[in-house]
Structure formats: structure tokens, C-alpha cells
Design a protein around this motif. Structure first.
Motif, PDB file in Angstrom:
ATOM      1  N   THR A 309      -1.994   1.048  -3.406  1.00 23.50           N
ATOM      2  CA  THR A 309      -2.445   0.284  -2.243  1.00 23.50           C
ATOM      3  C   THR A 309      -3.269   1.155  -1.305  1.00 23.50           C
ATOM      4  O   THR A 309      -4.338   0.753  -0.834  1.00 23.50           O
ATOM      5  N   ILE A 310      -2.783   2.373  -1.042  1.00 18.80           N
ATOM      6  CA  ILE A 310      -3.519   3.301  -0.174  1.00 18.80           C
ATOM      7  C   ILE A 310      -4.867   3.660  -0.786  1.00 18.80           C
ATOM      8  O   ILE A 310      -5.897   3.694  -0.100  1.00 18.80           O
ATOM      9  N   ALA A 311      -4.869   3.934  -2.099  1.00 17.09           N
ATOM     10  CA  ALA A 311      -6.128   4.283  -2.772  1.00 17.09           C
ATOM     11  C   ALA A 311      -7.135   3.147  -2.684  1.00 17.09           C
ATOM     12  O   ALA A 311      -8.339   3.384  -2.468  1.00 17.09           O
ATOM     13  N   GLY A 312      -6.670   1.917  -2.840  1.00 18.08           N
ATOM     14  CA  GLY A 312      -7.568   0.777  -2.732  1.00 18.08           C
ATOM     15  C   GLY A 312      -8.153   0.642  -1.342  1.00 18.08           C
ATOM     16  O   GLY A 312      -9.348   0.350  -1.170  1.00 18.08           O
ATOM     17  N   LEU A 313      -7.334   0.861  -0.323  1.00 23.12           N
ATOM     18  CA  LEU A 313      -7.822   0.794   1.057  1.00 23.12           C
ATOM     19  C   LEU A 313      -8.832   1.904   1.336  1.00 23.12           C
ATOM     20  O   LEU A 313      -9.856   1.680   1.998  1.00 23.12           O
ATOM     21  N   LYS A 317     -12.479   0.985   2.577  1.00 23.93           N
ATOM     22  CA  LYS A 317     -12.742   1.202   3.994  1.00 23.93           C
ATOM     23  C   LYS A 317     -13.477   2.498   4.314  1.00 23.93           C
ATOM     24  O   LYS A 317     -14.229   2.562   5.295  1.00 23.93           O
ATOM     25  N   ILE A 318     -13.269   3.529   3.500  1.00 28.25           N
ATOM     26  CA  ILE A 318     -13.865   4.831   3.821  1.00 28.25           C
ATOM     27  C   ILE A 318     -14.925   5.238   2.813  1.00 28.25           C
ATOM     28  O   ILE A 318     -16.018   5.661   3.179  1.00 28.25           O
ATOM     29  N   GLY A 319     -14.621   5.099   1.528  1.00 26.06           N
ATOM     30  CA  GLY A 319     -15.606   5.466   0.529  1.00 26.06           C
ATOM     31  C   GLY A 319     -14.974   5.726  -0.820  1.00 26.06           C
ATOM     32  O   GLY A 319     -13.767   6.007  -0.930  1.00 26.06           O
ATOM     33  N   ILE A 320     -15.783   5.670  -1.854  1.00 25.92           N
ATOM     34  CA  ILE A 320     -15.302   5.757  -3.227  1.00 25.92           C
ATOM     35  C   ILE A 320     -14.714   7.132  -3.558  1.00 25.92           C
ATOM     36  O   ILE A 320     -13.896   7.273  -4.459  1.00 25.92           O
TER      37      ILE A 320
END
Length: 350
Positions: A309-313, A317-320
Motif C-alpha cells: 500500500t505504501i509503495a503504491g502511494l 504521489k511522489i514518483g516511480i
């Protein structure tokens, strides 16, 4: 990608939560085989259900059945592997299991590509074909004679209560492994990064097959190596490889980058998956190996939900790049915590 991460995490949550209970119950009745048979049978019958489904609800049902089967069989199966060998060969046994299991994961997609080349417009037949190896695996399990030993009658304990019976070494190990699992998101992010860099779907599938082949071939050897050297040191080396690979994934762009990284990622898996399970049994009290393996699986799965979940956010939201920086940083922290743990010789004797 946030939704992908959440879905992937939830897909494993059922299996993760059941592992502790199936493992502890198999310790209580001193039998592993019933859980393994039912678990693999549920996994087999779930595949045709997907092929028959006409809506997402059918797929959700099949996925739930499949994950229930995984949750039932995983800890008892691993405990049976441990029961079947001497402690001096425990790492090799887990390594061979992971190697054979992963070899199937490498060959399976290749068969899928072959069948799709025959009839590219039809995916449903693939799920019906998948029933055959699933049923064969169940039949093979029936032929296995479970090793039994007379033991004193036990009183079953809720795994939350059984946690108090686990050794300090086991608890310390689970705490540190949980830290790493909180940053170790689903492998789908590695595949999505390769796809986002312009690689074709066929190439991504081949990359995943190459990773599985490396994992399969390295796991027996590295598992056996862990029987001759301290398992903890091999696990730390695997975490360092993970950190380097994940950081490189964040900045990879050329096809050859991904070939090198997926092959290297297979080495990380070979050095940690089977070795990590062997270490959990090393630290578990006698008669509680199923409980220990179940607790490890549950903690890993729950933390993976959060990590995905954190990785998806971070991706959205920040970048790949940032999911991979996040993973690499957490792996270094976990490796450092394991190094500190190694200094406590009284607590963590191999």
C-alpha cells in the motif's frame, strides 16, 4: 498504482492470517498431512472457477478459495519438511523445496505463452488446464507417509497466547524480519517498473521466468550453504543484495538493466526464503515448529499488505523511483538490526 498495491496486499491477507492457526493446530494434533491435502485441493479447484467466472465476484471467490488453501497448507507443509530431516540438513531441505516450487513458477508461464500462441483470444482454457497439475499434486501427497513420534498430549493454545511460549531468539528474529517486510512490497511493482520503462509484455514475462529460474537454481545450493555457515549471516547478505537491486530498479531504464536486476533478485530470494524458514525453526521451541513458521508467515503477510500500500502511494504521489528507494532503505535498516542481533551470542546461538 495505489489500488494495485492495496489489492495485492489484500489478496494475500487471508492466507497470511490463516498460517498461524493452521501451523499451531498441526502442532497440537501432531499431524501435518490433512492440512496439506485440503490446502492443495482448494488451490486446484480454484483455478477452473476463475475460468468459469463471468464477473469480478466469481474471480474474487476463486481468489479467496485459493488463498484459503495456501493459508491452510503453508505452515504445516514447511513443518513437515523440517520434521523429515535432521537439523544439520534443514537449510538444504527448505532450499530444495523452494527450488522445486519456483521451478514450477518458471515453467508455468512458458506453458501459458505456448497455449496462448495456439489460441491468443482465449484465456479461459488456461485455467482449466491448471486443474491437472493441481490434482496431481494432491494425489502425490496421499502417497507421502508422515513421520510421527510419540509425544505427550498437548493443550491447544491460541497463537496469540502461544507467542509467550516462543524463545527470545525467535521473537527477536520475527521483530527484525517484520521491519524488513514493512518495506518489501509485492513483486508486481518490479514488473510494472519494467513495463513502464517500455518493455513489451512478452519481455516482462520472460524476465519473470528468468528470475524464477535463478531463484530455483540458487535456492538448494544457498540453503545447503546455510547448514555449513551461520544462517543469519547468509540472510544479512541476502538483504544487502535486495537493497542494491531495489535501488538500481528505481533508476533502471534499459532492457539489459532489467535482465541483470531480475537475475540478481533471484539470488536474493534464494538466500532468504528457504534460509529464513530454516532459521525460524532453529529458534522455535521443540514441538512448536508449525506455530513458529505460521507466526513468521502471518507477520510477513500482514506487513506486506502495508508495504504494498505504501509503495503504491509513493508511486502515485511522489514518483516511480520512490517505492524502490523506500524498499532499499528499509532493507539496509533490517540488515543493520540483524548485525546488532548477531552480537548477542547468548540470545542467538545458531
Amino acid at each position: 498504482m495505489a489500488s494495485v498495491g492495496l489489492i495485492e496486499g489484500i489478496a494475500e491477507s487471508i492466507a497470511s492470517l490463516m498460517k498461524t492457526y493452521s501451523g499451531s493446530w498441526s502442532d497440537y494434533i501432531s499431524k501435518r498431512k490433512p492440512f496439506i491435502v485440503i490446502g492443495y485441493l482448494l488451490g486446484a479447484v480454484s483455478k477452473p472457477i476463475i475460468g468459469l467466472s463471468t464477473s469480478w465476484l466469481g474471480v474474487l471467490l476463486a481468489r479467496g478459495i485459493d488463498r484459503t488453501g495456501k493459508g491452510l497448507r503453508s505452515a504445516p507443509r514447511d513443518a513437515m519438511i523440517s520434521d523429515s530431516v535432521s537439523p544439520e540438513k534443514r537449510g538444504a531441505a527448505f532450499g530444495w523445496h523452494r527450488g522445486m516450487d519456483t521451478l514450477g513458477a518458471a515453467v508455468g508461464p512458458l506453458f501459458a505463452i505456448l497455449l496462448l500462441s495456439i489460441n491468443p483470444s482465449e484465456l479461459r482454457p488456461l485455467y482449466f488446464w491448471a486443474l491437472i497439475p493441481g490434482i496431481l499434486s494432491v494425489l502425490i501427497i496421499f502417497s507421502i507417509r508422515e513421520k510421527t513420534a510419540p509425544e505427550e498430549p498437548k493443550k491447544w493454545k491460541n497463537p496469540l497466547v502461544a507467542w509467550g511460549d516462543m524463545s527470545r531468539a525467535f521473537k527477536r528474529y520475527v521483530y527484525v524480519w517484520g521491519v524488513f517486510s514493512l518495506v518489501n512490497s509485492s513483486d508486481v511493482f518490479l514488473l510494472m517498473k519494467a513495463k513502464a520503462s517500455g518493455l513489451s509484455t512478452q519481455t516482462v514475462i520472460l524476465l519473470f521466468c528468468a528470475y524464477n529460474v535463478t531463484y530455483s537454481l540458487s535456492s538448494p545450493w544457498l540453503g545447503g550453504l546455510s547448514d555449513r555457515v551461520e544462517r543469519k549471516k547468509l540472510l544479512i547478505a541476502g538483504l544487502i543484495v535486495f537493497a542494491l537491486v531495489y535501488m538500481a530498479f528505481g533508476f533502471a531504464s534499459e532492457p539489459w538493466h532489467f535482465w541483470v536486476l531480475f537475475l540478481s533478485y533471484g539470488l536474493y530470494m534464494g538466500a532468504t526464503e528457504g534460509v529464513g524458514k530454516a532459521l525460524a525453526v532453529d529458534f522455535s521451541p521443540k514441538g512448536l515448529s508449525g506455530t513458529g513458521l505460521g507466526i513468521l508467515g502471518t507477520v510477513t503477510g500482514i506487513c506486506t499488505i502495508a508495504a504494498s500500500t505504501i509503495a503504491g502511494l509513493l508511486w502515485d504521489k511522489i514518483g516511480i523511483i520512490w517505492p524502490f528507494v523506500f524498499g532499499a532503505t528499509g532493507a539496509i535498516i533490517a540488515a543493520f538490526l540483524f548485525i546488532l542481533t548477531l552480537n548477542d551470542k547468548k540470545l542467538l546461538n545458531h
